[in-house]
Design an enzyme around this catalytic site. Structure first.
Site, PDB file in Angstrom:
ATOM      1  N   LYS A   8       0.843  -1.203   0.000  1.00 28.38           N
ATOM      2  CA  LYS A   8       0.000   0.000   0.000  1.00 28.38           C
ATOM      3  C   LYS A   8       0.881   1.256   0.000  1.00 28.38           C
ATOM      4  CE  LYS A   8      -3.754  -2.473   2.174  1.00 28.38           C
ATOM      5  NZ  LYS A   8      -4.358  -2.955   3.408  1.00 28.38           N
ATOM      6  N   ASP A  39     -11.512   2.123   4.134  1.00 23.08           N
ATOM      7  CA  ASP A  39     -11.902   0.723   3.921  1.00 23.08           C
ATOM      8  C   ASP A  39     -13.401   0.613   3.621  1.00 23.08           C
ATOM      9  OD1 ASP A  39     -10.013  -1.271   3.859  1.00 23.08           O
ATOM     10  OD2 ASP A  39      -9.816  -1.416   6.044  1.00 23.08           O
ATOM     11  N   GLN A  42      -5.012  -2.057   9.690  1.00 22.24           N
ATOM     12  CA  GLN A  42      -4.831  -3.338   9.012  1.00 22.24           C
ATOM     13  C   GLN A  42      -5.407  -4.476   9.857  1.00 22.24           C
ATOM     14  OE1 GLN A  42      -3.353  -3.727   5.828  1.00 22.24           O
ATOM     15  NE2 GLN A  42      -4.113  -5.818   6.041  1.00 22.24           N
TER      16      GLN A  42
END
Ligand code: NAP
Length: 297
Positions: A54, A121, A98
């Site tokens: 990322k 997200d 995460q």
């Protein structure tokens, strides 16, 4: 028939190309880049790889990013306090924690603490609700949004199509169904969701114009569940033993690719299908979040 391949690598390249100019325009106008902060708790090896990927992708695009690494033993309160700090920081437009988190931390508490405007997200219930009512300029969950882009950009007719989604998880199955059923361009499908209690799975799958499989079961869908000419998107990523590979394993999807590609008109491979789209949509969400926060969506 051998199906046309819907490559997530190619589709994501196209989207990154479009985003380049938009990111530069944002920087020119606002003097700072869109910025993503990733929080990694613990040392899960797969998570470390994802987080690195990322960061690298963000840097390549001109998106600012940083990773805050916390020890696996970090108390939940400390993580929540960090999220509060990032929520209040105007230079941080996107926050991603995460997953998975260590067992002593309650994932729901953490996801609820992220400001929905920074929830890149797209998992916060406020964003899930907005997705369901069909708001625009939203932070959509990355994998389902990536699936929609693959369908649209491969020229697959979605309007009026019967989409069968195998899987009803909150991160893939339900949101992909919610996105494709909207009364909007790139959607307007008739959607059926299947799961472990669904009867006659093969018969149902054979009714699909578009078959989206997110079951997490290696090669679950055989070729004869695919209607000739259907479009197949395989979301599954499964490690299976492979003595011929140096690593001792290989990645396969939830669809028997070799069989299905002889029946489908278009199919996404694993790897190189939905996987690259997920990170691409995360970058797109970071840009969208930044634009929304400066009131310029
Ligand atoms: P999940 O939370 O385990 O959900 C799986 C869903 O499939 C459940 O709804 C389950 O039904 C259903 N299912 C499982 N076995 C089935 C069977 N035999 N018959 C019918 N339905 C069945 O998985 P997920 O998180 O949605 O992920 C699905 C797959 O996508 C995994 O392989 C995952 O690794 C992959 N994935 C890939 C990406 C990417 O970026 N490429 C992102 C996310 C996930 P019940 O609800 O009845 O249990």
């Amino acid at each position: 028939m051998t199906a046309e391949i819907i490559s997530g690598k190619e589709v994501s390249k196209e989207i990154y190309g479009e985003m380049g100019g938009e990111i530069q325009a944002f920087i020119d106008k606002h003097g700072i880049p869109p910025h993503l902060t990733v929080i990694l708790v613990g040392e899960d090896p797969a998570s470390q790889v994802y987080v690195r990927m990322k960061g690298k992708k963000a840097a390549k695009l001109g998106i600012g990013s940083d990773t805050i690494r916390l020890e696996a033993e970090t108390p939940e309160e400390e993580l929540l306090a960090l999220i509060d700090k990032l929520n209040a920081d105007d230079k941080v437009h996107g926050i991603l924690v995460q997953l998975p988190l260590p067992k002593h931390i309650n994932e729901t508490n953490v996801l609820l603490r992220i400001d929905p405007a920074k929830d890149v997200d797209g998992f916060h219930p406020i964003n899930v609700g907005k997705m369901l009512v069909g708001e625009d300029n939203l932070l959509l969950p990355c994998t389902p949004h990536g699936v929609q882009e693959m369908l649209v950009r491969s020229g697959t007719p979605i309007e009026g199509a019967h989409v069968v989604v195998v899987g009803r998880s909150n991160i893939v199955g339900k949101p992909v169904a919610a996105i494709l059923v909207q009364k909007k361009p790139g959607a307007n499908a008739t959607v059926t969701i299947a799961h472990t209690r669904t009867k006659n799975m093969g018969d149902l799958c054979r009714q699909a114009d578009i078959l989206i499989v997110a079951a997490g079961v290696p090669e679950f869908v055989p070729g004869d569940w695919v209607r000739p000419g259907a479009v197949v998107i395989d979301v599954g990523v499964n490690r299976v033993d492979d003595e011929t590979s140096e690593k001792g394993y290989k990645l396969v999807g939830d669809v028997n690719f070799d069989e299905a590609k002889e029946v489908a008109s278009k199919i996404s491979p694993v790897p190189g299908g939905v996987g690259p789209m997920t990170i691409c949509m995360l970058m797109k969400n970071t840009l969208q979040a930044a634009k929304n926060q400066v009131g310029d969506p």
